[in-house]
Design a protein around this motif. Structure first.
Motif, mmCIF file in Angstrom:
data_model
loop_
_atom_site.group_PDB
_atom_site.id
_atom_site.type_symbol
_atom_site.label_atom_id
_atom_site.label_comp_id
_atom_site.label_asym_id
_atom_site.label_seq_id
_atom_site.Cartn_x
_atom_site.Cartn_y
_atom_site.Cartn_z
ATOM 1 N N LEU A 1 0.835 -1.209 0.000
ATOM 2 C CA LEU A 1 0.000 0.000 0.000
ATOM 3 C C LEU A 1 0.866 1.253 0.000
ATOM 4 O O LEU A 1 0.538 2.234 -0.668
ATOM 5 N N VAL A 2 1.980 1.236 0.732
ATOM 6 C CA VAL A 2 2.891 2.386 0.730
ATOM 7 C C VAL A 2 3.472 2.589 -0.669
ATOM 8 O O VAL A 2 3.593 3.723 -1.149
ATOM 9 N N VAL A 3 3.809 1.482 -1.358
ATOM 10 C CA VAL A 3 4.322 1.589 -2.726
ATOM 11 C C VAL A 3 3.257 2.187 -3.644
ATOM 12 O O VAL A 3 3.537 3.065 -4.468
ATOM 13 N N GLY A 4 2.010 1.715 -3.503
ATOM 14 C CA GLY A 4 0.917 2.285 -4.293
ATOM 15 C C GLY A 4 0.715 3.765 -4.014
ATOM 16 O O GLY A 4 0.417 4.543 -4.930
ATOM 17 N N TRP A 5 0.887 4.145 -2.758
ATOM 18 C CA TRP A 5 0.761 5.569 -2.394
ATOM 19 C C TRP A 5 1.871 6.396 -3.043
ATOM 20 O O TRP A 5 1.625 7.503 -3.538
ATOM 21 N N ILE A 6 3.096 5.878 -3.063
ATOM 22 C CA ILE A 6 4.205 6.588 -3.715
ATOM 23 C C ILE A 6 3.924 6.758 -5.205
ATOM 24 O O ILE A 6 4.155 7.837 -5.781
ATOM 25 N N PHE A 7 3.400 5.712 -5.839
ATOM 26 C CA PHE A 7 3.033 5.828 -7.250
ATOM 27 C C PHE A 7 1.957 6.899 -7.451
ATOM 28 O O PHE A 7 1.988 7.647 -8.439
ATOM 29 N N SER A 8 1.010 6.988 -6.513
ATOM 30 C CA SER A 8 -0.052 7.995 -6.641
ATOM 31 C C SER A 8 0.508 9.406 -6.489
ATOM 32 O O SER A 8 0.009 10.352 -7.119
ATOM 33 N N ILE A 9 1.528 9.577 -5.654
ATOM 34 C CA ILE A 9 2.161 10.889 -5.512
ATOM 35 C C ILE A 9 2.821 11.299 -6.828
ATOM 36 O O ILE A 9 2.713 12.447 -7.278
ATOM 37 N N ILE A 10 3.517 10.340 -7.458
ATOM 38 C CA ILE A 10 4.150 10.640 -8.751
ATOM 39 C C ILE A 10 3.082 10.972 -9.791
ATOM 40 O O ILE A 10 3.248 11.895 -10.600
ATOM 41 N N LEU A 11 1.970 10.214 -9.782
ATOM 42 C CA LEU A 11 0.857 10.504 -10.689
ATOM 43 C C LEU A 11 0.361 11.928 -10.500
ATOM 44 O O LEU A 11 0.204 12.684 -11.481
ATOM 45 N N SER A 12 0.114 12.333 -9.260
ATOM 46 C CA SER A 12 -0.382 13.688 -8.991
ATOM 47 C C SER A 12 0.640 14.743 -9.400
ATOM 48 O O SER A 12 0.267 15.820 -9.892
ATOM 49 N N ALA A 13 1.920 14.448 -9.206
ATOM 50 C CA ALA A 13 2.964 15.399 -9.608
ATOM 51 C C ALA A 13 2.968 15.594 -11.121
ATOM 52 O O ALA A 13 3.114 16.724 -11.616
ATOM 53 N N MET A 14 2.785 14.505 -11.884
ATOM 54 C CA MET A 14 2.719 14.607 -13.346
ATOM 55 C C MET A 14 1.509 15.437 -13.782
ATOM 56 O O MET A 14 1.586 16.231 -14.725
ATOM 57 N N VAL A 15 0.397 15.250 -13.071
ATOM 58 C CA VAL A 15 -0.809 16.013 -13.400
ATOM 59 C C VAL A 15 -0.593 17.499 -13.116
ATOM 60 O O VAL A 15 -0.997 18.366 -13.911
ATOM 61 N N MET A 16 0.043 17.820 -12.003
ATOM 62 C CA MET A 16 0.313 19.222 -11.676
ATOM 63 C C MET A 16 1.236 19.857 -12.715
ATOM 64 O O MET A 16 1.040 21.012 -13.126
ATOM 65 N N LEU A 17 2.248 19.118 -13.158
ATOM 66 C CA LEU A 17 3.146 19.631 -14.191
ATOM 67 C C LEU A 17 2.414 19.819 -15.519
ATOM 68 O O LEU A 17 2.671 20.778 -16.260
ATOM 69 N N SER A 18 1.480 18.912 -15.815
ATOM 70 C CA SER A 18 0.681 19.046 -17.031
ATOM 71 C C SER A 18 -0.161 20.317 -16.988
ATOM 72 O O SER A 18 -0.272 21.046 -17.989
ATOM 73 N N CYS A 19 -0.759 20.594 -15.822
ATOM 74 C CA CYS A 19 -1.558 21.822 -15.684
ATOM 75 C C CYS A 19 -0.674 23.062 -15.803
ATOM 76 O O CYS A 19 -1.083 24.081 -16.383
ATOM 77 N N ALA A 20 0.529 22.985 -15.255
ATOM 78 C CA ALA A 20 1.449 24.115 -15.360
ATOM 79 C C ALA A 20 1.879 24.366 -16.799
ATOM 80 O O ALA A 20 2.244 25.497 -17.164
ATOM 81 N N SER A 21 1.795 23.327 -17.638
ATOM 82 C CA SER A 21 2.182 23.452 -19.052
ATOM 83 C C SER A 21 1.032 23.894 -19.945
ATOM 84 O O SER A 21 1.225 24.100 -21.146
ATOM 85 N N GLY A 22 -0.182 24.010 -19.386
ATOM 86 C CA GLY A 22 -1.322 24.478 -20.172
ATOM 87 C C GLY A 22 -2.519 23.562 -20.179
ATOM 88 O O GLY A 22 -3.561 23.907 -20.757
ATOM 89 N N PHE A 23 -2.432 22.395 -19.553
ATOM 90 C CA PHE A 23 -3.586 21.503 -19.496
ATOM 91 C C PHE A 23 -4.697 22.169 -18.690
ATOM 92 O O PHE A 23 -4.469 22.711 -17.611
ATOM 93 N N GLY A 24 -5.888 22.133 -19.203
ATOM 94 C CA GLY A 24 -7.021 22.837 -18.610
ATOM 95 C C GLY A 24 -7.490 23.997 -19.456
ATOM 96 O O GLY A 24 -8.616 24.480 -19.297
ATOM 97 N N LYS A 25 -6.643 24.456 -20.378
ATOM 98 C CA LYS A 25 -7.016 25.520 -21.304
ATOM 99 C C LYS A 25 -7.549 24.926 -22.605
ATOM 100 O O LYS A 25 -7.359 23.741 -22.886
ATOM 101 N N HIS A 26 -8.218 25.748 -23.389
ATOM 102 C CA HIS A 26 -8.682 25.314 -24.704
ATOM 103 C C HIS A 26 -7.477 25.016 -25.594
ATOM 104 O O HIS A 26 -6.457 25.709 -25.534
ATOM 105 N N ILE A 27 -7.640 23.998 -26.428
ATOM 106 C CA ILE A 27 -6.508 23.560 -27.243
ATOM 107 C C ILE A 27 -6.058 24.643 -28.222
ATOM 108 O O ILE A 27 -4.885 24.720 -28.577
ATOM 109 N N GLU A 28 -6.983 25.528 -28.612
ATOM 110 C CA GLU A 28 -6.610 26.604 -29.526
ATOM 111 C C GLU A 28 -5.632 27.582 -28.894
ATOM 112 O O GLU A 28 -4.829 28.216 -29.579
ATOM 113 N N THR A 29 -5.725 27.722 -27.565
ATOM 114 C CA THR A 29 -4.846 28.664 -26.885
ATOM 115 C C THR A 29 -3.537 28.033 -26.435
ATOM 116 O O THR A 29 -2.605 28.739 -26.054
#
Length: 369
Positions: free
Chosen positions: A53-81
């Protein structure tokens, strides 16, 4: 003007809020689980289910970090922008982070399921149930390997997954649907597994209901999996703006970890609220009393003390326990607590003590009931 309006619209905050919430909640739940284990049996109380379970939790932290980086790169905006026909650098970076997030989603969710199955094996003792758990464990681990490899190799070459020229990809949306459908089926089977052993156990009805509710909490993970599956239809339309599928990916993964921690909290609750969660108000684990439950007639009680003690040793039986029930050995549950002898029956070698028959009867009845 329309382009300016689109540039101001962003749904990144929805995904970021989910990530931040679980950045706070998940460590608390996992830490409480480890504390509950260590408090009961020190560090020897930790086992494979805790480690996975601790290993699964570490994987989930990495998943959330990738999502945060994706949002910082423009994910969440319209694709035209995010990009235009002459420059796809930002979109390529978003796709790369989302690609990595999908890989760690498969690793995290299936490792958490493996942890729950290992917890089942630690708590239930029936042979058929153990065989079923080992089969399910093999299915989950095989499914994790297959889906992780499938996600990594979904495009040839791999760089095609983030818009590299040339190559080809599988039907990614069909792959998502297949993965989610099988994952939901595994969740349903895992939810159904503990109900029969709990029903067959010798626990009181109230405790059976409580345990059933605790294990049924995992249904929330199945529900989030179904919701996530329904968001795939719109994932390809204005890809960077339709964030629902990735938001529910974060929610499902972390909610599975939280639900996997809940069944371990009974010792923690007993430590914090000893009166409300104590198994019995008179008997505690470690008491030096005979672990027997004897039945005597009135004439046998009138026997001499030595004769009564001899009679007691012949007819004493262990507390009744239905086969295949809930195993309390590691947490000292009700079935494992030593019971006192009935009133009027004492070990002749025991030191003398001042106690009335009425008090003995009260203690004995309160313990058995």
């Amino acid at each position: 003007m329309a382009s300016d309006n689109l540039a101001g619209e962003s749904r990144a905050s929805q995904v970021q809020a989910a990530c931040i919430a679980f950045f706070v909640l998940s460590p608390l739940f996992v830490g409480a689980r480890i504390f509950a284990r260590v408090k009961v049996r020190s560090w020897s109380g930790l086992s494979w289910d805790d480690g996975t379970l601790v290993v699964g939790w570490i994987f989930s932290i990495i998943l959330s970090a990738m999502v945060m980086l994706s949002c910082a790169s423009g994910f969440g905006k319209h694709i035209e922008t995010v990009t235009d026909f002459n420059d796809t650098k930002d979109l390529s970076l978003i796709l790369k982070y989302n690609y990595l997030a999908e890989i760690f989603y498969k690793l995290s969710i299936n490792t958490t399921k493996a942890s729950i199955i290992l917890f089942y094996l630690r708590r239930f003792v029936t042979n058929w149930f153990k065989i079923a758990c080992y089969v399910m464990l093999g299915v989950v681990l095989s499914f994790m390997v297959a889906t992780t490899v499938g996600t990594i190799a979904q495009c040839t070459p791999i760089e095609k997954s983030w818009l590299a020229p040339g190559g080809s990809c599988i039907d990614i949306k069909a792959f998502w649907y297949a993965n989610s459908g099988i994952s939901i089926l595994i969740n349903v089977i895992m939810l159904a597994l503990p109900f029969q052993p709990i029903h067959a156990s010798s626990l009181p009805g109230g405790q059976k209901v409580a345990l059933t509710i605790v294990f049924a909490i995992g249904a929330f993970t199945t529900i989030t999996g179904v919701i996530r599956m329904q968001t795939f239809e719109w994932a390809g339309l204005d890809y960077t703006y339709n964030v629902d599928w990735l938001m529910w990916t974060v929610i499902e993964t972390n909610l599975a970890i939280l639900c996997g921690c809940v069944p371990v909290y009974r010792p923690l609750m007993a430590y914090i609220f000893p009166k409300q969660f104590a198994t019995t108000s008179k008997i505690r684990p470690g008491d030096n009393r005979r672990n027997t439950l004897a039945v005597f007639s009135r004439s046998e009680v009138s026997l001499a003390p030595s004769a009564r003690a001899k009679r007691m040793s012949r007819i004493s039986i262990m507390p009744h326990r239905k086969p295949g029930g809930w195993d309390h050995d590691s947490e000292k549950g009700l079935d494992d607590l030593p019971l006192p002898a009935p009133p009027g029956i004492r070990d002749p070698n025991a030191p003398p003590r001042r106690s009335s028959m009425l008090r003995d009867a009260y203690v004995w009845l309160n313990t058995v009931i």
